[in-house]
Design a protein around this motif. Structure first.
Motif, PDB file in Angstrom:
ATOM      1  N   ASP A  12       0.840  -4.117   0.252  1.00 45.67           N
ATOM      2  CA  ASP A  12       1.052  -3.086  -0.769  1.00 45.67           C
ATOM      3  C   ASP A  12       1.066  -1.759  -0.015  1.00 45.67           C
ATOM      4  O   ASP A  12       0.185  -1.505   0.808  1.00 45.67           O
ATOM      5  N   GLU A  39       8.291 -11.518  -7.405  1.00 47.71           N
ATOM      6  CA  GLU A  39       7.167 -12.417  -7.700  1.00 47.71           C
ATOM      7  C   GLU A  39       5.851 -11.676  -7.536  1.00 47.71           C
ATOM      8  O   GLU A  39       5.764 -10.801  -6.669  1.00 47.71           O
ATOM      9  N   LEU A  54      -2.474  -9.699 -12.219  1.00 51.41           N
ATOM     10  CA  LEU A  54      -2.772  -8.365 -11.677  1.00 51.41           C
ATOM     11  C   LEU A  54      -3.958  -7.696 -12.355  1.00 51.41           C
ATOM     12  O   LEU A  54      -4.419  -6.642 -11.907  1.00 51.41           O
ATOM     13  N   TYR A 101      -1.959 -13.487   0.987  1.00 53.89           N
ATOM     14  CA  TYR A 101      -2.982 -12.945   0.075  1.00 53.89           C
ATOM     15  C   TYR A 101      -4.024 -13.989  -0.323  1.00 53.89           C
ATOM     16  O   TYR A 101      -5.225 -13.741  -0.217  1.00 53.89           O
TER      17      TYR A 101
HETATM   18  P1  TYD Z   1       3.981  -6.225  -5.804  1.00 51.85           P
HETATM   19  O1  TYD Z   1       5.197  -6.634  -6.538  1.00 51.85           O
HETATM   20  O2  TYD Z   1       4.135  -5.839  -4.384  1.00 51.85           O
HETATM   21  O3  TYD Z   1       3.257  -5.062  -6.589  1.00 51.85           O
HETATM   22  P2  TYD Z   1       3.809  -3.584  -6.868  1.00 51.85           P
HETATM   23  O4  TYD Z   1       4.562  -3.668  -8.154  1.00 51.85           O
HETATM   24  O5  TYD Z   1       2.538  -2.816  -6.955  1.00 51.85           O
HETATM   25  O6  TYD Z   1       4.687  -3.191  -5.702  1.00 51.85           O
HETATM   26  O7  TYD Z   1       2.961  -7.462  -5.848  1.00 51.85           O
HETATM   27  C1  TYD Z   1       1.965  -7.628  -6.743  1.00 51.85           C
HETATM   28  C2  TYD Z   1       0.733  -8.204  -6.073  1.00 51.85           C
HETATM   29  O8  TYD Z   1       0.741  -9.635  -6.117  1.00 51.85           O
HETATM   30  C3  TYD Z   1       0.577  -7.816  -4.605  1.00 51.85           C
HETATM   31  O9  TYD Z   1      -0.646  -7.136  -4.468  1.00 51.85           O
HETATM   32  C4  TYD Z   1       0.483  -9.120  -3.867  1.00 51.85           C
HETATM   33  C5  TYD Z   1       0.176 -10.142  -4.932  1.00 51.85           C
HETATM   34  N1  TYD Z   1       0.703 -11.496  -4.659  1.00 51.85           N
HETATM   35  C6  TYD Z   1      -0.150 -12.499  -4.255  1.00 51.85           C
HETATM   36  O10 TYD Z   1      -1.357 -12.268  -4.076  1.00 51.85           O
HETATM   37  N2  TYD Z   1       0.333 -13.766  -4.037  1.00 51.85           N
HETATM   38  C7  TYD Z   1       1.648 -14.089  -4.239  1.00 51.85           C
HETATM   39  O11 TYD Z   1       2.056 -15.262  -4.047  1.00 51.85           O
HETATM   40  C8  TYD Z   1       2.530 -13.037  -4.664  1.00 51.85           C
HETATM   41  C9  TYD Z   1       3.975 -13.347  -4.904  1.00 51.85           C
HETATM   42  C10 TYD Z   1       2.022 -11.755  -4.865  1.00 51.85           C
END
Ligand code: TYD
Length: 204
Positions: A12, A39, A54, A101
């Motif tokens: 992030d 995703e 989230l 993650y």
């Molecule tokens: P992201 O789309 O990067 O959020 P933003 O809209 O703030 O840019 O991703 C949302 C969160 O989901 C990010 O912190 C990482 C997490 N994530 C996981 O933990 N595991 C996964 O498999 C995926 C696809 C995302």
């Protein structure tokens, strides 16, 4: 001809969203029909799961299972049909994020993630993954200055992001053909140039 499947990954605050928009424009400029998706999310059910993922505290295995449940739906409804039509799919995060993650960050057993990956994807993998790598303190600083409420992942400590970053880089070492590591600390214009080079090589 089957389309290509490109995923974007990174911490992030690594700048993925900016580069994703540029990547999509580059591909369209080369005459590709592009499906842009993300995703967790990408389908009506997936977006509902995203909201829960989230915001809602949960067991780390529940988190991994919900990520893969959303992915199963996404593959069935969006990704596979698009690739079969010959479209190119550009996806903001995919399974590498689960290894980084849930595996790296949360410490979930990688063997369990391997089982889920095989179950949900079979042998479908991205053709190309762009990993925007930035030092954790840079990403962490950008996230904290976003000026909006932080989600459950963004609220994690610096050590969590250190582990996520290390897991991403380790995965890149094991799949150097698929995962291209790009220095996310470089300027937007430098990264745009690198993206053009990468896209020229995959569009041939
Ligand atoms: P992201 O789309 O990067 O959020 P933003 O809209 O703030 O840019 O991703 C949302 C969160 O989901 C990010 O912190 C990482 C997490 N994530 C996981 O933990 N595991 C996964 O498999 C995926 C696809 C995302």
């Amino acid at each position: 001809m089957r389309g290509k499947f490109i995923t974007l990954e990174g911490l992030d605050g690594a700048g993925k969203s900016t580069h994703l928009a540029h990547l999509v424009e580059l591909l369209k400029g080369r005459g590709k029909t592009v499906v842009q998706t993300r995703e967790p999310g990408g389908t009506p059910l997936g977006e509902k799961l995203r909201e829960i993922l989230l915001s809602e505290p949960m067991h780390l295995e529940t988190e991994a299972l919900l990520m893969f449940a959303a992915r199963r739906e996404h593959l069935a409804q969006v990704i596979v049909p698009a690739l079969e039509r010959g479209d190119w799919v550009v996806c903001d995060r995919f399974t590498d994020a689960s290894f980084a993650y849930q595996g790296g960050g949360r410490g979930l057993d990688v063997a369990k993630l391997n089982v889920l990956e095989t179950w949900v994807q079979g042998n479908l993998n991205p053709d190309l993954t762009l990993l925007f790598d930035v030092p954790t303190d840079v990403a962490f600083g950008r996230v904290k200055n976003m000026g909006r409420e932080l989600d459950r992942f963004e609220q994690e400590k610096a050590e969590f992001f250190e582990r996520v970053r290390a897991a991403y880089l380790q995965r890149a070492r094991f799949a150097p053909q698929r995962i291209r590591v790009l220095d996310g600390a470089k300027s937007v214009s430098e990264i745009s140039k690198m993206l053009e080079e990468v896209i020229t090589s995959v569009c041939q």
